[in-house]
Write a protein that holds these residues in place. Structure first.
Motif, PDB file in Angstrom:
ATOM      1  N   PRO A 287       0.841  -1.171   0.000  1.00 21.02           N
ATOM      2  CA  PRO A 287       0.000   0.000   0.000  1.00 21.02           C
ATOM      3  C   PRO A 287       0.887   1.234   0.000  1.00 21.02           C
ATOM      4  CG  PRO A 287      -0.699  -1.548   1.699  1.00 21.02           C
ATOM      5  CD  PRO A 287       0.617  -2.017   1.176  1.00 21.02           C
ATOM      6  N   SER A 288       0.544   2.215  -0.827  1.00 16.30           N
ATOM      7  CA  SER A 288       1.426   3.363  -0.963  1.00 16.30           C
ATOM      8  C   SER A 288       0.796   4.662  -0.506  1.00 16.30           C
ATOM      9  CB  SER A 288       1.864   3.492  -2.423  1.00 16.30           C
ATOM     10  OG  SER A 288       0.743   3.630  -3.250  1.00 16.30           O
ATOM     11  N   GLY A 289      -0.304   4.596   0.222  1.00 11.86           N
ATOM     12  CA  GLY A 289      -0.933   5.814   0.702  1.00 11.86           C
ATOM     13  C   GLY A 289      -1.336   6.693  -0.443  1.00 11.86           C
ATOM     14  N   GLY A 290      -0.786   7.907  -0.536  1.00 11.99           N
ATOM     15  CA  GLY A 290      -1.177   8.802  -1.602  1.00 11.99           C
ATOM     16  C   GLY A 290      -0.279   8.731  -2.800  1.00 11.99           C
ATOM     17  N   GLY A 291       0.842   8.024  -2.763  1.00  9.64           N
ATOM     18  CA  GLY A 291       1.749   8.006  -3.890  1.00  9.64           C
ATOM     19  C   GLY A 291       2.562   6.746  -3.936  1.00  9.64           C
TER      20      GLY A 291
ATOM     21  N   ASP B 118      -2.966   7.359   5.786  1.00 10.65           N
ATOM     22  CA  ASP B 118      -4.141   6.971   5.023  1.00 10.65           C
ATOM     23  C   ASP B 118      -5.366   7.757   5.456  1.00 10.65           C
ATOM     24  OD1 ASP B 118      -2.655   5.140   3.660  1.00 10.65           O
ATOM     25  OD2 ASP B 118      -3.084   3.499   5.055  1.00 10.65           O
ATOM     26  N   GLU B 119      -5.323   8.325   6.683  1.00  9.28           N
ATOM     27  CA  GLU B 119      -6.491   9.013   7.198  1.00  9.28           C
ATOM     28  C   GLU B 119      -6.664  10.388   6.554  1.00  9.28           C
ATOM     29  OE1 GLU B 119      -8.626   7.544   9.188  1.00  9.28           O
ATOM     30  OE2 GLU B 119      -7.373   5.750   9.130  1.00  9.28           O
ATOM     31  N   ALA B 120      -5.548  11.008   6.119  1.00  9.54           N
ATOM     32  CA  ALA B 120      -5.613  12.340   5.545  1.00  9.54           C
ATOM     33  C   ALA B 120      -5.994  12.239   4.078  1.00  9.54           C
ATOM     34  CB  ALA B 120      -4.273  13.044   5.710  1.00  9.54           C
ATOM     35  N   GLU B 121      -7.278  12.368   3.797  1.00 10.47           N
ATOM     36  CA  GLU B 121      -7.760  12.161   2.439  1.00 10.47           C
ATOM     37  C   GLU B 121      -7.709  13.457   1.644  1.00 10.47           C
ATOM     38  OE1 GLU B 121     -11.159   9.620   1.842  1.00 10.47           O
ATOM     39  OE2 GLU B 121     -12.083  11.179   0.621  1.00 10.47           O
ATOM     40  N   THR B 122      -7.146  13.368   0.454  1.00  8.75           N
ATOM     41  CA  THR B 122      -7.151  14.492  -0.477  1.00  8.75           C
ATOM     42  C   THR B 122      -7.911  14.077  -1.724  1.00  8.75           C
ATOM     43  OG1 THR B 122      -5.070  13.743  -1.443  1.00  8.75           O
ATOM     44  CG2 THR B 122      -4.926  15.317   0.375  1.00  8.75           C
ATOM     45  N   HIS B 123      -8.119  15.025  -2.626  1.00  7.30           N
ATOM     46  CA  HIS B 123      -8.875  14.743  -3.846  1.00  7.30           C
ATOM     47  C   HIS B 123      -8.052  15.172  -5.057  1.00  7.30           C
ATOM     48  CE1 HIS B 123     -12.543  13.771  -1.626  1.00  7.30           C
ATOM     49  NE2 HIS B 123     -12.197  14.766  -0.823  1.00  7.30           N
ATOM     50  N   LEU B 124      -8.263  14.503  -6.156  1.00  8.12           N
ATOM     51  CA  LEU B 124      -7.527  14.817  -7.377  1.00  8.12           C
ATOM     52  C   LEU B 124      -7.878  16.212  -7.868  1.00  8.12           C
ATOM     53  CD1 LEU B 124      -7.780  11.512  -9.463  1.00  8.12           C
ATOM     54  CD2 LEU B 124      -6.052  12.188  -7.797  1.00  8.12           C
ATOM     55  N   THR B 125      -6.856  16.900  -8.356  1.00 10.71           N
ATOM     56  CA  THR B 125      -7.091  18.173  -9.024  1.00 10.71           C
ATOM     57  C   THR B 125      -7.605  17.885 -10.439  1.00 10.71           C
ATOM     58  OG1 THR B 125      -4.879  18.271  -9.966  1.00 10.71           O
ATOM     59  CG2 THR B 125      -5.180  19.171  -7.738  1.00 10.71           C
ATOM     60  N   PRO B 126      -8.206  18.868 -11.105  1.00  8.09           N
ATOM     61  CA  PRO B 126      -8.623  18.656 -12.504  1.00  8.09           C
ATOM     62  C   PRO B 126      -7.478  18.186 -13.391  1.00  8.09           C
ATOM     63  CG  PRO B 126      -9.647  20.642 -11.645  1.00  8.09           C
ATOM     64  CD  PRO B 126      -8.683  20.171 -10.593  1.00  8.09           C
ATOM     65  N   ALA B 127      -6.277  18.693 -13.160  1.00  3.94           N
ATOM     66  CA  ALA B 127      -5.135  18.286 -13.980  1.00  3.94           C
ATOM     67  C   ALA B 127      -4.772  16.824 -13.711  1.00  3.94           C
ATOM     68  CB  ALA B 127      -3.941  19.192 -13.688  1.00  3.94           C
TER      69      ALA B 127
ATOM     70  N   ARG C 184     -15.603   8.718  -2.855  1.00  2.00           N
ATOM     71  CA  ARG C 184     -15.690   7.667  -1.851  1.00  2.00           C
ATOM     72  C   ARG C 184     -17.145   7.371  -1.499  1.00  2.00           C
ATOM     73  NH1 ARG C 184     -12.118   5.488   1.768  1.00  2.00           N
ATOM     74  NH2 ARG C 184     -10.541   7.096   1.423  1.00  2.00           N
ATOM     75  N   ALA C 185     -17.961   8.405  -1.443  1.00  2.00           N
ATOM     76  CA  ALA C 185     -19.368   8.211  -1.083  1.00  2.00           C
ATOM     77  C   ALA C 185     -20.096   7.362  -2.124  1.00  2.00           C
ATOM     78  CB  ALA C 185     -20.057   9.567  -0.917  1.00  2.00           C
ATOM     79  N   THR C 186     -19.824   7.597  -3.418  1.00  5.85           N
ATOM     80  CA  THR C 186     -20.520   6.818  -4.449  1.00  5.85           C
ATOM     81  C   THR C 186     -20.045   5.372  -4.457  1.00  5.85           C
ATOM     82  OG1 THR C 186     -18.914   7.511  -6.143  1.00  5.85           O
ATOM     83  CG2 THR C 186     -20.927   8.833  -5.915  1.00  5.85           C
TER      84      THR C 186
ATOM     85  N   THR D 290     -17.311   0.054 -18.048  1.00 11.72           N
ATOM     86  CA  THR D 290     -16.640   1.263 -17.577  1.00 11.72           C
ATOM     87  C   THR D 290     -15.619   0.914 -16.505  1.00 11.72           C
ATOM     88  OG1 THR D 290     -18.639   2.580 -17.993  1.00 11.72           O
ATOM     89  CG2 THR D 290     -16.996   3.527 -16.501  1.00 11.72           C
ATOM     90  N   VAL D 291     -14.424   1.522 -16.604  1.00 10.64           N
ATOM     91  CA  VAL D 291     -13.462   1.420 -15.516  1.00 10.64           C
ATOM     92  C   VAL D 291     -13.668   2.636 -14.619  1.00 10.64           C
ATOM     93  CG1 VAL D 291     -11.591   2.579 -16.793  1.00 10.64           C
ATOM     94  CG2 VAL D 291     -11.060   1.052 -14.880  1.00 10.64           C
ATOM     95  N   ASN D 292     -13.861   2.384 -13.336  1.00 15.25           N
ATOM     96  CA  ASN D 292     -14.175   3.440 -12.382  1.00 15.25           C
ATOM     97  C   ASN D 292     -12.939   3.770 -11.559  1.00 15.25           C
ATOM     98  OD1 ASN D 292     -17.367   3.773 -12.401  1.00 15.25           O
ATOM     99  ND2 ASN D 292     -16.864   1.619 -12.731  1.00 15.25           N
ATOM    100  N   LEU D 293     -12.543   5.036 -11.596  1.00 14.07           N
ATOM    101  CA  LEU D 293     -11.354   5.517 -10.920  1.00 14.07           C
ATOM    102  C   LEU D 293     -11.762   6.296  -9.668  1.00 14.07           C
ATOM    103  CD1 LEU D 293      -9.683   6.801 -14.190  1.00 14.07           C
ATOM    104  CD2 LEU D 293      -9.464   4.551 -13.146  1.00 14.07           C
ATOM    105  N   LEU D 294     -10.795   6.552  -8.784  1.00 13.48           N
ATOM    106  CA  LEU D 294     -11.095   7.181  -7.506  1.00 13.48           C
ATOM    107  C   LEU D 294     -10.546   8.594  -7.441  1.00 13.48           C
ATOM    108  CD1 LEU D 294     -10.370   4.238  -5.071  1.00 13.48           C
ATOM    109  CD2 LEU D 294     -12.450   4.801  -6.312  1.00 13.48           C
ATOM    110  N   ASP D 295     -11.326   9.478  -6.873  1.00 15.24           N
ATOM    111  CA  ASP D 295     -10.893  10.879  -6.833  1.00 15.24           C
ATOM    112  C   ASP D 295     -10.037  11.189  -5.609  1.00 15.24           C
ATOM    113  OD1 ASP D 295     -12.646  11.092  -4.661  1.00 15.24           O
ATOM    114  OD2 ASP D 295     -13.531  12.981  -5.364  1.00 15.24           O
ATOM    115  N   TRP D 296      -9.716  10.170  -4.785  1.00 19.05           N
ATOM    116  CA  TRP D 296      -8.904  10.431  -3.596  1.00 19.05           C
ATOM    117  C   TRP D 296      -7.566   9.680  -3.599  1.00 19.05           C
ATOM    118  CZ3 TRP D 296     -13.182   7.235  -3.508  1.00 19.05           C
ATOM    119  CH2 TRP D 296     -13.013   5.929  -3.019  1.00 19.05           C
TER     120      TRP D 296
END
Length: 523
Positions: free
Chosen positions: A33-37, A53-62, A97-99, A158-164
């Motif tokens: 497991p690599s956490g955010g990177g 792992d607790e500090a959740e961030t979200h992908l930027t548009p880029a 994450r909610a969806t 569809t392949v579903n990707l995660l925004d976090w």
């Protein structure tokens, strides 16, 4: 309705793993497991910092744009690696994450396999594979909430990707999930999977139709996950120039790491049944594919296996048997409806396969006993009914409302005797007030009185018959019917049928439909 716990678990395993990377140090593969990177090579072998792992961030548009752009590149890598052709592009969608969590809960509420899983929970407890007070559904929802990431949905293509999760952490996961997309384009997964029957068995013909179909799904899930794991590892190893084919020790290292649950406290608390069922498609599926890649080449290991899939967990555990097209052990269910239907409703019928026996023996007698005894397995079937006296939902939820018969076959009388002893020893773990009847043993029979009625364990050469909660007169009649069905021409009919479903197969299949999990790839 076969129980199929591995099959249900396997469906959920189609969820992608949460932030995984592969670091290569010499010939050693480290999947963590690599956490955010991505994890660096220098950090391999160290336990991840769970606080990160607790500090959740979200992908930027880029970042989201970069991730979406990488889908086509990784799809073509997966195609080159597996020799499965790309027939059309794969749709992609970013999920919150909610969806994703809502999707898990909806699968529990709406999916037919999940309903079967909930119904099967009583029989799993009756066998002693789950404790009586264990609540399967809430535990699995909690486990999946801990484990989930992205997934490929064969219904929407569809392949579903995660925004976090950071793009670099999702790309190896994409290699896994896009392999499922290529498999789908080759065979149409919705039709290729789900070969087991969802209806209740009403007569002897139905019983044997169920026995002849259920384990197919368990084996196919192992193929799908094993192939996807092979591409996942090859993609992660790409910078090193290594592959599973030219560095087979990498697969062994990966499989040896799967027992480590240090990064998953919920998985660490899971019953052995869930842990083994969840890991089966990853671990044994990958080992199966490695043998096929070596013996049959990439075309044979991917398209060839999809076109002629194995039928049982026995073949997954013994790939050479699959290659030889060896006939596999299959027992026959006699007509017990005339005897049982006046007092009982049909509840469940299926196969206790090689994987089930391995789990049950390890749970009851330890890993060494499971390693020694599982190769001696030579077939097994079970049949469960529910008393018509159970009227309310509360009564029907009790294991005491269910009566069970189970016939297992072994390659030697010593193995049969050992299994019978292990099974008898564990009765006190399942029931209270267990007492062995004095002077009741004759012709290899043992009789026990329990809080849920009599238990009969009978040795007959290489076969072991058990009856739980039937009165002894009925139990002896069932014993004669079961043993007689194997001794007459029905056994020849059984060997000609398609091979079968096993007790815990459904859980594998259900979980694998949701994607790859963190538990499948560890450092």
């Amino acid at each position: 309705m076969g129980m199929n716990l591995e099959r249900m678990l396997g469906k959920c395993l189609r969820w992608a793993c949460l932030g995984l990377s592969v670091a290569v140090a010499g010939a050693q593969t480290v999947v963590a497991p690599s956490g955010g990177g991505a994890q660096s090579e220098e950090s391999h072998g160290q336990a991840p910092d769970s606080s990160k792992d607790e500090a959740e961030t979200h992908l930027t548009p880029a970042q989201a744009k970069e991730l979406f752009r990488s889908v086509d590149e990784i799809l073509h890598f997966a195609s080159e690696d597996s020799k499965l052709p790309v027939k059309h592009e794969v749709k992609r969608k970013l999920q919150t994450r909610a969806t994703v969590e809502k999707y898990v809960i909806d699968k529990f509420n709406d999916d037919e396999d999940a309903k079967r899983m909930q119904r099967s929970e009583i029989v799993l407890k009756k066998f002693g594979l789950l404790d009586r007070d264990f609540q399967l559904k809430p535990f699995l929802i909690t486990l999946l909430t801990e484990q989930i990431a992205g997934y490929y949905d064969s219904k929407t293509k569809t392949v579903n990707l995660l925004d976090w999760i950071a793009p670099e952490s999702q790309k190896p996961v994409l290699a896994h999930e896009l392999t499922h997309a290529l498999q789908d384009q080759h065979v149409d997964l919705d039709k290729w999977e789900d070969k087991s029957l969802a209806d209740l068995s009403k007569n002897v013909a139905d019983d044997n139709r169920h026995i002849a179909s259920d384990e197919v799904d368990t084996a196919r899930e192992a193929v799908l996950e094993g192939q996807a794991m092979a591409v996942f590892v090859d993609y992660s190893l790409k910078p090193s120039g290594k592959t599973l084919l030219n560095s087979p020790d990498i697969g062994e290292s990966l499989n040896n790491s799967l027992a480590d649950n240090s990064d998953s406290p919920i998985m660490a608390r899971a019953p052995l049944l869930l842990q083994e069922s969840l890991l089966f498609p990853y671990r044994e599926g990958l080992s199966f594919e490695q043998v096929l890649m070596k013996d049959k080449g990439l075309d044979g290991a991917f398209a060839g296996v999809l076109d002629r899939p194995p039928s049982t967990s026995f073949e997954i555990l013994n790939p050479k048997s699959y290659e030889r097209r060896a006939k596999l052990p299959l027992l026959q269910m006699p007509d017990v409806h005339g005897l049982l239907d006046p007092q009982y409703d049909p509840y469940d019928v299926g196969v206790m396969g090689a994987l089930d026996v391995r789990i049950l023996t390890e749970l009851f007698a330890g890993e060494d006993a499971a390693v020694a005894l599982t190769p001696e397995w030579n077939g097994g079937i079970y049949y469960a009914v529910q008393s018509k006296a159970a009227k309310t939902a509360e009564q029907k939820a009790q294991t005491g409302s269910v009566a069970l018969l189970y016939l297992s076959a072994w390659k030697s009388e010593d193995a049969a005797k050992t299994f019978a002893a292990i099974y008898a020893e564990e009765l006190s773990r399942k029931y209270s007030g267990v007492k062995r009847q004095a002077n009741a043993e004759s012709n290899g029979e043992q009789i026990y009185l329990t809080s849920e009625g009599p238990v009969l364990i009978a040795l007959n050469g290489v076969q072991v018959f058990t009856s739980e909660s039937f009165d002894l007169t009925t139990a002896h009649k069932l014993e004669l019917l079961m043993l007689g069905a194997q001794a007459n021409g029905n056994a020849q009919t059984a060997r000609a049928m398609a091979v079968t479903g096993e007790l815990s197969g459904g859980m594998v299949h259900w979980l694998a439909d949701l994607g790859l999990m963190r538990a499948g790839v560890r450092h």
